[in-house]
Structure formats: structure tokens, C-alpha cells
Design an enzyme around this catalytic site. Sequence first.
Site, short mmCIF file in Angstrom:
data_model
loop_
_atom_site.label_atom_id
_atom_site.label_comp_id
_atom_site.label_asym_id
_atom_site.label_seq_id
_atom_site.Cartn_x
_atom_site.Cartn_y
_atom_site.Cartn_z
N ARG A 33 0.93 -1.18 -0.02
CA ARG A 33 -0.08 -0.05 0.01
C ARG A 33 0.94 1.31 0.09
NH1 ARG A 33 -4.77 -2.66 3.44
NH2 ARG A 33 -5.26 -4.16 1.78
N GLU A 177 -13.50 -13.85 10.71
CA GLU A 177 -13.51 -13.35 9.30
C GLU A 177 -13.42 -14.16 8.21
OE1 GLU A 177 -10.55 -10.21 8.75
OE2 GLU A 177 -11.37 -9.67 6.75
N LYS A 219 -16.94 -11.09 11.21
CA LYS A 219 -16.53 -9.79 10.31
C LYS A 219 -16.69 -10.64 8.98
CE LYS A 219 -12.70 -7.23 9.06
NZ LYS A 219 -11.46 -6.51 9.56
N GLY A 262 -13.07 -4.71 1.99
CA GLY A 262 -12.69 -5.65 0.90
C GLY A 262 -12.46 -5.08 -0.42
N GLY A 263 -12.09 -3.84 -0.52
CA GLY A 263 -11.61 -3.09 -1.65
C GLY A 263 -12.93 -2.16 -2.36
#
Length: 340
Positions: A33, A177, A219, A262-263
Site C-alpha cells: 500500500r 472473518e 466480520k 474488501g476493496g
Amino acid sequence: MREQELIATARMMVAEGKGLLAMDESTPTCNKRFEKVGIPQNEQTRHSYRELIVTTPGLGEFISGVILYDETIRQSGAYGIPFVKTIIGAGIIPGIKVDIGAKDMAGHPGEKITEGLDGLRDRLTEYSQMGARFAKWRAVVAIGDDIPSWGCIKANAQALARYAALCQEAGLVPVVEPEVLMDGEHTLKRCCEVTKEVLRTVFNELYTQRVMLEGIILKPNMALPGLACPMQETVDEVADATVRCLMRTVPAAVPGITFLSGGQSAELASARLNAMNARFKSRLPWALSFSFARAIQQPALEIWRGKEANVSEAQQALIHRAMCNSAARRGQYKAEMECT
Ligand code: 13P
């Protein structure tokens, strides 16, 4: 098992108007990132960025808990004050990512199994002594032509349940999750089918492993069409589909559901969460909140770009996203909030 303590912590994690901030990117993910926005990738920059987040003024007004990564939970900020102490001082509960990543699954091309159970009991004890009150484990399920396979769903669900049982034994609330990925051309209908099968399997395994459902947080992904699917449903259609999936699969004993982003874009994630709460909140047995990483952090990261001079502006962007998601958790988010 300290049942009452687990239940109290889980409830605090989904307190009204609050949600979780995921800042638990592994070192490779954090570096990726950083690279995208031109930030040097080293321990110093990761430390500065995490310090920027945990020292954001007023964060505790909207954020109930933060999920840390192993590197971060061991770090300290100005005057040698441990990050965990700063977080607790801000009225926020520290949590920790404890899986060691999704690895290629043998015999299952294109699928992943999350690892990290070996030695987990001892690691949980150490994290608990460092101040963590909850943990996170992420399983990933991809949708494609012949996937997901039953073997992948079953193995990941069982690992999630074994992790959750160990967490509760250690007095940590497990954030469970299972992420059905957005990548691909699949339709919303297909995502719903897969998400339901995954969640049913996860709750079967949690039951088998004797996990106390009042002391977990789920989650999941929202039910979404694949990123490359030509048909992209409206915010309300996504909210309806997601709530329907969850109502059919998640027991009422679970105190809260905190979505991953999640984008999705930051604004869409807020709008979709808001639609679920605005339309269904009074009829739902569990709280619907957020546990976003990218959808809270991304605007701040793009402003910061590794420069000390940008810290304050980046913190304002972070608190803005936290505030928008807090409003969405109440069903009071409005698109106009983005222009202020
Ligand atoms: P995103 O919100 O960026 O999907 O991350 C949430 C998370 O914790 C992934 O494990």
C-alpha cells in the site's frame, strides 16, 4: 472461560455509533500500500504511519477497537509510550491479528487456507499480557468457475472455529472473518449463495468446537457483485441482499457483525452500511457495524504520503471517515457529509 468478560468486551466492540478500525496489515501488505502512493517501505515509515493513526485526536468517539499487527503491538510512540497504552488512553480497545496469512491450499488450485494454529495458545497468552482484548483471523474464499470447493470452505471454517475456541480460552474475543472475495465477474446472486454456504459452515464448526456465540464478533463481506460483473446493483439492493444472507445464517446470540470493506470505495462502503441500518436496524438481532481497513485509512494514507507536514491533514481525513462510518452504523449517514 471468563464468559461475562468476553460478553462485555464483545458488546463494547459494537457499542452504538462505534466500530472497529483495522490497521493490521501484515508487513508485505502494508509495504504494497505504501509503494502504490510512493512511500518508502521500511520499519520507520510503518511506525510513523501507525503512530499517526493511534494519535488521531478524537478517534475514540467513533472507534471502539483497533486491530493491530504483531509489529505494531510491540511498538511505542513519543516519550516511549507504548501504542497499546495510547490506544487504551483514547478509550479504544486494542486487538490483534493472529493468523499468519492465507497460503495456497494443497490440491486446490486457486484456493487458500489460512495458517497460524500451531503455537497459537502461547501467542494468545502473550498478546493478552500485552493488553489485547480481542483477536482477528481472516479466511479467504474466492469465487471462480469451479470454486469455491467444499474442501476449501470446510477447512477454513474449521480453522476459524479452532482459533475462536483458543481465543475464548485465553479471554480474548475472537473476530471471526470469513471473507468471500469481490474479485471476478460473478453476480450478486452467486456471491449470496457462496456467502450463505460459507457462513452456515462457519457456524456449524463454531458450534462443534463449543465456541460461545455471545462472545464473538462476525466480520463478513457484504454481499456484492464481482468487481468485473457488468451488472452492479444499487446501494439499497446490496443492503437488502446482505441482510437477507445474514438473517438466514447468523444466530441471534451473536452480538455484532462488523463488515470488512474488501476493496469497495470508502464512500460506497459507508453508503451500503448506512442503507442496512436505515432500512433494517430495528428488526435485526445483532448490531451491524464496520471493521474497515482500506475504507477508513485510504484517504488519509494518500494525503500523508510519508511527510511529517501532512500528518494533521491526514488525521482529519481519517477522523472524517470514522465519523461517516459511525453515522452509517446509526443509519444517519448522508452523501452530503462527504463535501464538508
Ligand atoms: P479491508 O476493510 O481493507 O477489506 O480490510 C479489512 C480487514 O481487516 C481485512 O482482513
